[in-house]
Design a protein around this motif. Structure first.
Motif, PDB file in Angstrom:
ATOM      1  N   CYS B  13      40.758  75.643  -8.207  1.00 35.29           N
ATOM      2  CA  CYS B  13      39.538  76.362  -8.586  1.00 35.29           C
ATOM      3  C   CYS B  13      38.520  76.353  -7.455  1.00 35.29           C
ATOM      4  N   PRO B  14      37.851  77.422  -7.109  1.00 36.43           N
ATOM      5  CA  PRO B  14      37.947  78.745  -7.713  1.00 36.43           C
ATOM      6  C   PRO B  14      38.782  79.727  -6.883  1.00 36.43           C
ATOM      7  N   LYS B  15      39.670  79.189  -6.018  1.00 39.55           N
ATOM      8  CA  LYS B  15      40.384  80.074  -5.087  1.00 39.55           C
ATOM      9  C   LYS B  15      41.245  81.149  -5.758  1.00 39.55           C
ATOM     10  N   PRO B  16      41.967  80.842  -6.860  1.00 43.87           N
ATOM     11  CA  PRO B  16      42.746  81.932  -7.477  1.00 43.87           C
ATOM     12  C   PRO B  16      41.875  83.120  -7.894  1.00 43.87           C
ATOM     13  N   LEU B  17      40.681  82.804  -8.417  1.00 42.38           N
ATOM     14  CA  LEU B  17      39.734  83.865  -8.804  1.00 42.38           C
ATOM     15  C   LEU B  17      39.262  84.648  -7.583  1.00 42.38           C
ATOM     16  N   ILE B  18      38.927  83.902  -6.532  1.00 39.73           N
ATOM     17  CA  ILE B  18      38.416  84.528  -5.302  1.00 39.73           C
ATOM     18  C   ILE B  18      39.473  85.445  -4.687  1.00 39.73           C
ATOM     19  N   GLU B  19      40.703  84.932  -4.579  1.00 41.64           N
ATOM     20  CA  GLU B  19      41.764  85.726  -3.952  1.00 41.64           C
ATOM     21  C   GLU B  19      42.090  86.967  -4.780  1.00 41.64           C
ATOM     22  N   THR B  20      41.997  86.837  -6.106  1.00 37.53           N
ATOM     23  CA  THR B  20      42.227  88.000  -6.981  1.00 37.53           C
ATOM     24  C   THR B  20      41.176  89.073  -6.717  1.00 37.53           C
ATOM     25  N   ARG B  21      39.923  88.638  -6.672  1.00 39.68           N
ATOM     26  CA  ARG B  21      38.827  89.602  -6.483  1.00 39.68           C
ATOM     27  C   ARG B  21      38.880  90.243  -5.081  1.00 39.68           C
ATOM     28  N   LYS B  22      39.221  89.412  -4.075  1.00 36.60           N
ATOM     29  CA  LYS B  22      39.317  89.956  -2.713  1.00 36.60           C
ATOM     30  C   LYS B  22      40.390  91.042  -2.661  1.00 36.60           C
ATOM     31  N   ALA B  23      41.523  90.780  -3.325  1.00 34.11           N
ATOM     32  CA  ALA B  23      42.616  91.763  -3.329  1.00 34.11           C
ATOM     33  C   ALA B  23      42.229  93.000  -4.120  1.00 34.11           C
ATOM     34  N   MET B  24      41.554  92.811  -5.250  1.00 31.55           N
ATOM     35  CA  MET B  24      41.165  93.955  -6.090  1.00 31.55           C
ATOM     36  C   MET B  24      40.195  94.884  -5.358  1.00 31.55           C
ATOM     37  N   ARG B  25      39.320  94.287  -4.556  1.00 26.98           N
ATOM     38  CA  ARG B  25      38.322  95.095  -3.840  1.00 26.98           C
ATOM     39  C   ARG B  25      38.964  96.036  -2.825  1.00 26.98           C
ATOM     40  N   LYS B  26      40.165  95.665  -2.370  1.00 26.25           N
ATOM     41  CA  LYS B  26      40.843  96.494  -1.359  1.00 26.25           C
ATOM     42  C   LYS B  26      41.648  97.626  -1.994  1.00 26.25           C
ATOM     43  N   LEU B  27      41.845  97.567  -3.314  1.00 26.74           N
ATOM     44  CA  LEU B  27      42.685  98.563  -3.979  1.00 26.74           C
ATOM     45  C   LEU B  27      41.908  99.811  -4.377  1.00 26.74           C
ATOM     46  N   ALA B  28      42.659 100.876  -4.619  1.00 21.86           N
ATOM     47  CA  ALA B  28      42.053 102.117  -5.123  1.00 21.86           C
ATOM     48  C   ALA B  28      42.314 102.194  -6.628  1.00 21.86           C
ATOM     49  N   ALA B  29      41.574 103.062  -7.293  1.00 21.74           N
ATOM     50  CA  ALA B  29      41.736 103.227  -8.739  1.00 21.74           C
ATOM     51  C   ALA B  29      43.191 103.569  -9.065  1.00 21.74           C
ATOM     52  N   GLY B  30      43.731 102.868 -10.061  1.00 21.07           N
ATOM     53  CA  GLY B  30      45.109 103.119 -10.473  1.00 21.07           C
ATOM     54  C   GLY B  30      46.117 102.183  -9.833  1.00 21.07           C
ATOM     55  N   ASP B  31      45.722 101.534  -8.737  1.00 23.50           N
ATOM     56  CA  ASP B  31      46.629 100.597  -8.058  1.00 23.50           C
ATOM     57  C   ASP B  31      46.879  99.363  -8.922  1.00 23.50           C
ATOM     58  N   LEU B  33      47.888  95.245  -9.144  1.00 17.10           N
ATOM     59  CA  LEU B  33      47.904  93.956  -8.443  1.00 17.10           C
ATOM     60  C   LEU B  33      48.678  92.953  -9.288  1.00 17.10           C
ATOM     61  N   ILE B  34      49.609  92.266  -8.633  1.00 16.19           N
ATOM     62  CA  ILE B  34      50.383  91.227  -9.314  1.00 16.19           C
ATOM     63  C   ILE B  34      50.002  89.885  -8.708  1.00 16.19           C
ATOM     64  N   ILE B  35      49.462  89.005  -9.562  1.00 14.82           N
ATOM     65  CA  ILE B  35      48.978  87.714  -9.096  1.00 14.82           C
ATOM     66  C   ILE B  35      49.894  86.619  -9.634  1.00 14.82           C
ATOM     67  N   GLU B  36      50.413  85.808  -8.710  1.00 15.71           N
ATOM     68  CA  GLU B  36      51.268  84.706  -9.111  1.00 15.71           C
ATOM     69  C   GLU B  36      50.489  83.412  -8.897  1.00 15.71           C
ATOM     70  N   GLY B  37      50.607  82.467  -9.804  1.00 16.27           N
ATOM     71  CA  GLY B  37      49.886  81.211  -9.621  1.00 16.27           C
ATOM     72  C   GLY B  37      50.382  80.112 -10.523  1.00 16.27           C
ATOM     73  N   ASP B  38      49.778  78.911 -10.339  1.00 15.16           N
ATOM     74  CA  ASP B  38      50.167  77.779 -11.183  1.00 15.16           C
ATOM     75  C   ASP B  38      48.970  76.919 -11.589  1.00 15.16           C
ATOM     76  N   LEU B  58      47.443  94.249 -17.565  1.00 17.20           N
ATOM     77  CA  LEU B  58      48.612  94.948 -18.115  1.00 17.20           C
ATOM     78  C   LEU B  58      49.604  93.982 -18.755  1.00 17.20           C
ATOM     79  N   GLY B  59      49.634  92.748 -18.251  1.00 19.18           N
ATOM     80  CA  GLY B  59      50.579  91.796 -18.833  1.00 19.18           C
ATOM     81  C   GLY B  59      50.505  90.429 -18.185  1.00 19.18           C
ATOM     82  N   LYS B  70      49.659  90.757 -14.301  1.00 21.85           N
ATOM     83  CA  LYS B  70      49.711  92.107 -13.738  1.00 21.85           C
ATOM     84  C   LYS B  70      48.445  92.848 -14.159  1.00 21.85           C
ATOM     85  N   VAL B  71      47.703  93.348 -13.197  1.00 20.47           N
ATOM     86  CA  VAL B  71      46.449  94.041 -13.521  1.00 20.47           C
ATOM     87  C   VAL B  71      46.388  95.394 -12.817  1.00 20.47           C
ATOM     88  N   GLN B  72      45.536  96.245 -13.356  1.00 22.02           N
ATOM     89  CA  GLN B  72      45.368  97.584 -12.764  1.00 22.02           C
ATOM     90  C   GLN B  72      43.900  97.856 -12.514  1.00 22.02           C
TER      91      GLN B  72
END
Lengths: 136, 74
Positions: B13-31, B33-38, B58-59, B70-72
């Motif tokens: 904590c809080p790196k999984p959240l940070i890395e998710t948001r950093k990746a989401m910011r780079k995506l376009a609408a409809g893209d 993102l699959i996040i793997e973690g433990d 999404l799941g 899995k998020v969109q």
């Protein structure tokens, strides 16, 4: 929850407190919130270039090295990493202008993530529009 | 429509959240993102954060302490 905003006054320079401020800032930014951190007094000293690695615990400071080792083992982000992540996520970082003058801290001596200089009015303008305000 | 995968395995904590948001910011609408973690707490917190930013979960799959979300981007 719709996007909201958070403003933090970071007054402390201790590792445990600055870590808390930046964990909150990155967490809020990750949830889509607008985040402003206003660095004043010792908090501004924490934002000088090279200061993050020298930061010590507020209590039992002689155990700072040991705590850093445990943090590394537990894969906890370093303060330096959290400050960089904050900038990446768009956290607004403001240096207190008066502290800069008091403590002879020119803009060039501060980390590049601190992009603004402001006064009490800057903080109050941000805080009055925030849902969460913290003093750390 | 792009599909991006990131791993937060081993991060605390809080790196999984940070890395998710950093990746989401780079995506376009409809893209996608699959996040793997433990990191257990992050499994729920990431889903809430994604909803907070107006994006869609999404799941979620979980096997033996590891999870995949899995998020969109909206």
């Amino acid at each position: 929850m719709a996007a909201k905003s958070m403003t933090i006054v970071m007054h402390a320079n201790d590792l445990d407190k600055t870590m808390a401020a930046f964990i909150l800032a990155t967490g809020a930014a990750a949830k889509g919130m607008d985040v402003t951190i206003f660095f004043t007094f010792w908090g501004l000293m924490a934002m000088k270039k090279g200061a993050a690695d020298k930061s010590k615990l507020s209590k039992f400071s002689m155990f700072t090295g040991m705590m850093k080792k445990v943090m590394k083992k537990q894969n906890v982000a370093t303060l330096d990493e959290l400050i960089k992540d904050s900038a990446d996520l768009g956290v607004r970082m403001v240096a207190c202008e008066m502290t800069m003058a008091l403590m002879n801290t020119p803009k060039e001596s501060l980390r590049p993530e601190v992009t603004e200089i402001g006064g009490v009015g800057t903080y109050l303008d941000a805080a009055s529009e925030s849902n969460i305000t913290l003093f750390i | 429509m792009a599909e991006v995968k990131i791993s937060t395995v081993g991060l605390n904590c809080p790196k999984p959240l940070i890395e998710t948001r950093k990746a989401m910011r780079k995506l376009a609408a409809g893209d996608i993102l699959i996040i793997e973690g433990d990191h257990a707490v992050s499994k729920d917190e990431i889903q809430q954060a994604v909803k907070d930013t107006g994006d869609a979960v999404l799941g979620v799959e979980e096997t033996g302490g590891k999870w995949i979300i899995k998020v969109q981007k909206s």
